[in-house]
Scaffold this motif. Structure first.
Motif, short mmCIF file in Angstrom:
data_model
loop_
_atom_site.label_atom_id
_atom_site.label_comp_id
_atom_site.label_asym_id
_atom_site.label_seq_id
_atom_site.Cartn_x
_atom_site.Cartn_y
_atom_site.Cartn_z
N GLU A 284 31.65 41.63 47.42
CA GLU A 284 31.87 40.20 47.31
C GLU A 284 32.51 39.65 48.58
OE1 GLU A 284 30.76 38.56 44.77
OE2 GLU A 284 30.18 40.30 43.59
N SER A 285 32.28 38.36 48.82
CA SER A 285 32.82 37.73 50.03
C SER A 285 34.33 37.54 49.96
CB SER A 285 32.13 36.38 50.25
OG SER A 285 32.33 35.52 49.12
N ASP A 286 34.88 37.49 48.75
CA ASP A 286 36.32 37.27 48.58
C ASP A 286 37.04 38.56 48.23
OD1 ASP A 286 35.22 37.63 46.12
OD2 ASP A 286 35.83 35.71 45.28
N CYS A 287 36.49 39.72 48.65
CA CYS A 287 37.11 41.00 48.29
C CYS A 287 38.50 41.16 48.90
CB CYS A 287 36.19 42.15 48.71
SG CYS A 287 35.88 42.24 50.48
N ILE A 288 38.71 40.60 50.10
CA ILE A 288 40.02 40.72 50.74
C ILE A 288 41.08 39.96 49.95
CG2 ILE A 288 41.33 40.22 52.84
CD1 ILE A 288 38.83 40.68 54.44
N GLU A 289 40.73 38.76 49.49
CA GLU A 289 41.68 37.96 48.71
C GLU A 289 41.97 38.62 47.37
OE1 GLU A 289 42.32 33.32 47.26
OE2 GLU A 289 40.51 33.92 48.35
N ILE A 290 40.95 39.26 46.76
CA ILE A 290 41.17 39.96 45.50
C ILE A 290 42.11 41.14 45.71
CG2 ILE A 290 40.05 41.36 43.71
CD1 ILE A 290 37.65 39.57 43.91
N ASP A 291 41.90 41.88 46.81
CA ASP A 291 42.80 42.99 47.12
C ASP A 291 44.23 42.51 47.32
OD1 ASP A 291 41.89 45.62 46.98
OD2 ASP A 291 40.65 45.39 48.75
N SER A 292 44.39 41.37 47.97
CA SER A 292 45.74 40.83 48.19
C SER A 292 46.40 40.45 46.86
CB SER A 292 45.66 39.60 49.10
OG SER A 292 45.13 39.94 50.36
N LEU A 293 45.62 39.88 45.94
CA LEU A 293 46.18 39.53 44.63
C LEU A 293 46.56 40.77 43.84
CD1 LEU A 293 44.04 36.51 43.39
CD2 LEU A 293 46.49 36.55 43.85
N LEU A 294 45.78 41.83 43.97
CA LEU A 294 46.13 43.08 43.30
C LEU A 294 47.47 43.61 43.82
CD1 LEU A 294 42.67 44.91 43.13
CD2 LEU A 294 43.87 43.71 41.30
N ASP A 295 47.70 43.48 45.12
CA ASP A 295 48.99 43.89 45.68
C ASP A 295 50.13 43.02 45.15
OD1 ASP A 295 47.77 45.88 47.15
OD2 ASP A 295 47.51 44.64 48.94
N ILE A 296 49.87 41.71 44.99
CA ILE A 296 50.88 40.81 44.43
C ILE A 296 51.22 41.23 43.00
CG2 ILE A 296 51.31 38.44 43.71
CD1 ILE A 296 51.49 38.81 46.70
N CYS A 297 50.22 41.60 42.22
CA CYS A 297 50.46 42.04 40.85
C CYS A 297 51.28 43.32 40.83
CB CYS A 297 49.12 42.24 40.14
SG CYS A 297 48.15 40.72 39.95
N TYR A 298 51.02 44.22 41.77
CA TYR A 298 51.79 45.47 41.87
C TYR A 298 53.27 45.15 42.13
CZ TYR A 298 53.33 49.97 43.76
OH TYR A 298 54.02 51.13 44.00
#
Length: 323
Positions: free
Chosen positions: A237-251
């Motif tokens: 996906e084109s927004d994979c970097i933003e999704i990864d960043s949100l996963l880090d925020i959730c962590y």
């Protein structure tokens, strides 16, 4: 003065017509002006008379005298035999490859609609046995969501255990335990058995794959999204970097200790949501929504989230969990 000047004679200091004996205490060197350090058939002053030849000189001497090196014939025969075996092995491998007739798997872009019945079928890439350690104080609610989202393509069956470090489960942990254990998967889909062990650990959920721990609930979701080819995978996906960043925020949200820390992280999640229905401005839910819902439910109270996040939270329970 008239006439030529007579030159006087001096005594000769160095004579070259007498033999010079080298001292015995000095080491000798080969003559660099001769071939291979020595002249054929001659022994100069730098080479001892009975000096043993090295292996290269021995080979040259054997070849010069038309002699065969001992063991060379056996070595050449062994080499030929090995080459023949390798050639035969190559033919067998090519034959097996042609018999298998491996077909290329066509790649299609997965749909981001988890609730759609047209979600593409998934395949399991030889997943090993999976064990999950979870703290009853931080139940991994994402397991319940993943189990429901993949029910049309993959049946996640759970067997739960109570570790000796845990005397009893909390009410939230009991509810989650009962939900995932009693979930009835469809009979015509692939099954993946997961052992969930309630254990006294820190806030990091542990995913054990071949006895190698993967710490953190979001990292568990990353592993599942990559190991199981389905709409969970967001790498293309084109927004994979933003999704990864949100996963880090959730962590970080689950591990936050103060209300101030949680407020900053919740503000980042709220900014990603904006006026859209789902995180990262999507019209359909993604794995970021799954992780964020579980993290917010574990670590925050209702009065800590904004009205916008509150509506999104209710949407997650309605759409993703069917509550």
């Amino acid at each position: 003065m008239n006439g030529p000047i007579k030159m006087y004679q001096t005594r000769r200091f160095v004579r070259h017509d007498i033999p010079v004996e080298l001292p015995k205490c000095m080491y000798t060197l080969k003559n660099i002006h001769s071939r291979n350090g020595m002249v054929d058939g001659a022994v100069d002053h730098v080479l001892a008379k009975n000096k043993k030849l090295d292996i290269f000189d021995q080979v040259k001497q054997f070849l010069k005298n038309n002699h065969k090196i001992p063991g060379m014939a056996e070595l050449e025969a062994k080499q030929e035999e090995i080459l023949q075996q390798l050639a035969e092995l190559k033919k067998q491998i090519l034959s097996i490859k042609s018999d298998l007739k491996i077909a290329a798997v066509s790649t299609t872009k997965p749909s981001t609609n988890f609730t759609s019945s047209t979600c593409p079928k998934i395949t399991i890439n030889n997943l090993p046995d999976i064990v999950i350690n979870a703290n009853p104080s931080n139940p991994p609610y994402s397991l319940q969501i993943i189990q429901k989202l993949l029910q049309d393509t993959l049946a996640l069956t759970f067997s739960t255990y109570l570790h000796s470090t845990v005397s009893s489960l909390s009410e939230e942990a009991k509810k989650l335990d009962s939900t995932i254990v009693n979930f009835a998967p469809k009979s015509n889909v692939l099954k993946l058995n997961i052992r969930l062990i309630w254990k006294t650990i820190d806030s990091n959920t542990e995913l054990l794959v071949s006895h190698i721990p993967i710490l953190g609930e979001v990292n568990m979701l990353r592993y599942l999204s990559r190991a199981v080819k389905s709409s969970l995978n967001y790498d293309s996906e084109s927004d994979c970097i933003e999704i990864d960043s949100l996963l880090d925020i959730c962590y970080l949200l689950v591990r936050a200790r103060t209300k101030t820390e949680r407020a900053g992280l919740l503000q980042t999640i709220n900014k990603s949501l904006g006026k859209a229905q789902w995180l990262v401005g999507r019209s359909q839910a993604s794995i970021a929504d799954v992780a964020a819902y579980s993290a917010i439910r574990q670590a925050t109270s209702n009065n800590e989230i904004s009205a916008n996040l509150g509506k999104w939270f209710q949407r997650c329970e309605t759409v993703l969990l069917g509550c």
